[in-house]
Write an enzyme that holds these catalytic residues in place. Structure first.
Site, PDB file in Angstrom:
ATOM      1  N   PRO A  23       1.048  -1.062   0.022  1.00 28.83           N
ATOM      2  CA  PRO A  23       0.080  -0.121  -0.024  1.00 28.83           C
ATOM      3  C   PRO A  23       0.751   1.279  -0.038  1.00 28.83           C
ATOM      4  O   PRO A  23       1.685   1.400   1.005  1.00 28.83           O
ATOM      5  CB  PRO A  23      -0.727  -0.069   1.419  1.00 28.83           C
ATOM      6  CG  PRO A  23       0.011  -0.916   2.216  1.00 28.83           C
ATOM      7  CD  PRO A  23       0.864  -2.053   1.062  1.00 28.83           C
ATOM      8  N   ALA A  25       0.614   5.311  -0.052  1.00 30.25           N
ATOM      9  CA  ALA A  25      -0.069   6.503  -0.140  1.00 30.25           C
ATOM     10  C   ALA A  25       0.392   7.469  -1.178  1.00 30.25           C
ATOM     11  O   ALA A  25       1.387   7.761  -1.497  1.00 30.25           O
ATOM     12  CB  ALA A  25       0.143   7.365   1.260  1.00 30.25           C
ATOM     13  N   GLN A  77      -6.108  -1.392   2.706  1.00 34.06           N
ATOM     14  CA  GLN A  77      -5.264  -1.133   4.243  1.00 34.06           C
ATOM     15  C   GLN A  77      -6.041   0.214   4.820  1.00 34.06           C
ATOM     16  O   GLN A  77      -6.357   0.997   4.324  1.00 34.06           O
ATOM     17  CB  GLN A  77      -4.064  -0.806   3.937  1.00 34.06           C
ATOM     18  CG  GLN A  77      -3.271  -0.903   5.100  1.00 34.06           C
ATOM     19  CD  GLN A  77      -1.713  -0.083   5.065  1.00 34.06           C
ATOM     20  OE1 GLN A  77      -1.567   1.052   4.688  1.00 34.06           O
ATOM     21  NE2 GLN A  77      -0.747  -1.055   5.262  1.00 34.06           N
ATOM     22  N   CYS A 107       3.359   2.854   9.587  1.00 36.94           N
ATOM     23  CA  CYS A 107       3.587   4.318   9.111  1.00 36.94           C
ATOM     24  C   CYS A 107       4.483   5.096   9.729  1.00 36.94           C
ATOM     25  O   CYS A 107       3.856   5.385  11.100  1.00 36.94           O
ATOM     26  CB  CYS A 107       2.163   4.780   8.519  1.00 36.94           C
ATOM     27  SG  CYS A 107       2.593   6.522   7.845  1.00 36.94           S
ATOM     28  N   LYS A 145       0.618  -5.280   8.830  1.00 37.40           N
ATOM     29  CA  LYS A 145       1.782  -4.666   8.347  1.00 37.40           C
ATOM     30  C   LYS A 145       2.435  -3.952   9.602  1.00 37.40           C
ATOM     31  O   LYS A 145       2.185  -2.759   9.991  1.00 37.40           O
ATOM     32  CB  LYS A 145       1.969  -3.790   7.163  1.00 37.40           C
ATOM     33  CG  LYS A 145       3.257  -3.517   6.334  1.00 37.40           C
ATOM     34  CD  LYS A 145       2.959  -2.856   5.020  1.00 37.40           C
ATOM     35  CE  LYS A 145       4.152  -2.801   4.176  1.00 37.40           C
ATOM     36  NZ  LYS A 145       5.191  -1.657   4.877  1.00 37.40           N
ATOM     37  N   ASN A 206       9.615  -7.128   3.734  1.00 39.72           N
ATOM     38  CA  ASN A 206       9.360  -5.906   2.955  1.00 39.72           C
ATOM     39  C   ASN A 206      10.638  -4.918   3.409  1.00 39.72           C
ATOM     40  O   ASN A 206      11.264  -4.901   4.424  1.00 39.72           O
ATOM     41  CB  ASN A 206       8.044  -5.244   3.388  1.00 39.72           C
ATOM     42  CG  ASN A 206       7.981  -3.683   2.748  1.00 39.72           C
ATOM     43  OD1 ASN A 206       7.492  -2.886   3.684  1.00 39.72           O
ATOM     44  ND2 ASN A 206       8.176  -3.332   1.424  1.00 39.72           N
ATOM     45  N   GLY A 207      11.144  -4.166   2.365  1.00 40.25           N
ATOM     46  CA  GLY A 207      12.358  -3.375   2.670  1.00 40.25           C
ATOM     47  C   GLY A 207      13.430  -3.836   1.782  1.00 40.25           C
ATOM     48  O   GLY A 207      13.895  -4.696   1.852  1.00 40.25           O
ATOM     49  N   ARG A 231       8.747   0.788  -3.232  1.00 40.96           N
ATOM     50  CA  ARG A 231       9.378   2.166  -3.901  1.00 40.96           C
ATOM     51  C   ARG A 231       9.705   1.533  -5.303  1.00 40.96           C
ATOM     52  O   ARG A 231       9.350   2.126  -6.583  1.00 40.96           O
ATOM     53  CB  ARG A 231      10.281   2.414  -3.429  1.00 40.96           C
ATOM     54  CG  ARG A 231      10.060   3.649  -2.332  1.00 40.96           C
ATOM     55  CD  ARG A 231      11.361   4.336  -1.467  1.00 40.96           C
ATOM     56  NE  ARG A 231      12.001   3.320  -0.924  1.00 40.96           N
ATOM     57  CZ  ARG A 231      13.412   3.031  -0.724  1.00 40.96           C
ATOM     58  NH1 ARG A 231      14.264   4.357  -0.977  1.00 40.96           N
ATOM     59  NH2 ARG A 231      13.848   2.122  -0.014  1.00 40.96           N
TER      60      ARG A 231
END
Length: 316
Positions: A23, A25, A77, A107, A145, A206-207, A231
Site C-alpha cells: 500500500p 499513499a 489497508q 507508517c 503490516k 518488505n524493505g 518503491r
C-alpha cells in the site's frame, strides 16, 4: 524457505503468487494496481485508508477504496487507533468487496504517529492486540503490516509477531526497518527471520527489494513466505514481471496511456494530470535525456500537453 512465484495462502484464500505490491499513499489507486496486476503482482493493496474517515463518510477517503472490476483479490489497508472504529470500518458497506483487510502498524509519518496510529501502535501492544481482535470479528481475513521496532538497536519483531498471531492475524508483513530509519538503510534480515520463526502464519518480507536478486536474497536470508515491493513498484511496475521471470522490456508509453484512460472518467482531468505527471516522470527514469524530459512533464498544464510531451519523449 519459499521460492519466487509460489502460491500464497491467507487464511482459506489462495493468492496466485507471493510477490505483493505494498500500500503506497498517493500511488496505489485502482489504475496503478491494474497495471501491477497486468505485470504479475500476486496481490495489491489500496492506499492507506482512515477508518475514522470512513466513519464520518469522508468523500476523499471513500474514493481511495474504488476498485476496478478487473482486479482480483485486492486488499484494503486501514489505519486508526480505536478498535471499535476499525471493526466498524471492516464491517461497513465500503469494504464489502474486500475479503482481506490489512491494518497499518508501520507508517512512520509524524502526523500519523502523533495520533497514536501507524507505527505508534508498536509502543502500545495491548491496543494493537485489541485492534486485531476487533477487526477479526468482522469475518474478514486480517493481515498486519508493521516495522521491526521504533528505534535502531531496540527491535522486537518476534514479540510483536507473536502478539499479532495470537490476536487472530492471518498474515504478517514485516518491514525490516525501525520507525526512525524511515525508508533508508539496509533492512534487518535477522529480525524478519525472527518474526517468521516465531509464528505459524505467512510472513511477508518488505524493505529494500528492487530486483530479482534482491528478492532471492531476502527470501534466503529471512525464510519469509513472500516479498512485498514498495518503491520498486512505484518507480517501475514492470518489476513484478522481471522478478517473476517475465523479461526486461515493457511499453512504457502504452502503460502511461492506459493509466490515463482509466483515471480520467473517475478522477477528472485535474487530479489525473497531477498524478500522471509524477508517474510518467518515474517511468522514464533511465531513458536517454530523462532529466530534461522530466522537467517538461512536470510543467504540463493539461492532459493534451502531457500526451504531446510523451510523444516527444517516446517518438522523437
Amino acid at each position: 524457505m519459499a521460492y519466487i512465484g509460489e502460491r500464497l495462502k491467507i487464511g482459506d484464500t489462495y493468492i496466485k503468487n507471493n510477490i505483493l505490491c505494498a500500500p503506497l499513499a498517493g500511488y496505489t489507486d485502482f489504475a496503478f494496481r491494474k497495471l501491477c496486476y497486468f505485470f504479475g503482482a500476486g496481490l495489491c493493496f489500496t492506499e492507506m485508508v482512515s477508518a475514522k474517515g470512513l466513519k464520518y463518510n469522508n468523500e476523499a477517503t471513500r474514493q481511495l477504496l474504488y476498485k476496478d472490476e478487473s482486479e482480483p483479490q485486492t486488499a484494503a489497508q486501514l489505519f486508526g487507533s480505536d478498535p471499535d472504529i476499525l471493526r466498524e470500518a471492516c464491517e461497513s458497506e465500503y469494504l464489502k468487496d474486500f475479503g482481506i483487510i490489512d491494518i497499518n502498524m508501520g507508517c512512520p509519518v509524524p502526523k500519523v504517529f502523533k495520533n497514536g496510529e501507524g507505527s505508534a501502535l508498536l509502543a502500545d501492544m495491548p491496543r494493537a492486540e485489541k485492534i486485531i481482535s476487533a477487526c477479526k470479528e468482522s469475518g474478514k481475513k486480517i493481515t498486519v503490516k508493521f516495522r521491526i521496532g521504533l528505534e535502531r538497536g531496540k527491535p522486537f519483531a518476534a514479540e510483536f509477531a507473536k502478539m499479532c498471531e495470537g490476536a487472530g492475524a492471518d498474515m504478517l508483513t514485516v518491514h525490516g526497518r525501525t520507525r526512525d530509519m524511515v525508508y533508508a538503510g539496509e533492512p534487518d534480515y535477522a529480525q524478519i527471520a525472527a518474526a517468521k520463526n516465531a509464528v505459524n502464519i505467512p510472513v511477508i518480507a518488505n524493505g529494500g527489494v528492487f530486483t530479482r536478486a534482491d528478492a532471492e536474497k531476502m527470501l534466503e536470508e529471512t525464510g519469509a513466505d513472500g516479498i512485498m515491493l514498495a518503491r520498486a513498484a512505484m518507480y517501475d511496475p514492470h518489476v513484478f514481471a522481471e522478478i517473476l521471470g517475465g523479461g526486461s522490456e515493457w511499453d512504457r508509453r502504452a502503460a502511461i496511456e492506459g493509466q490515463i484512460a482509466d483515471m480520467l472518467p473517475f478522477y477528472g482531468e485535474k487530479f489525473t494530470l497531477v498524478q500522471m505527471r509524477k508517474m510518467a516522470a518515474f517511468y522514464i527514469r533511465g531513458m536517454r535525456g530523462s532529466s530534461a524530459f522530466r522537467a517538461k512533464l512536470l510543467a504540463c498544464g493539461s492532459i493534451a500537453e502531457l500526451r504531446a510531451a510523451l510523444d516527444e519523449i517516446f517518438f522523437a
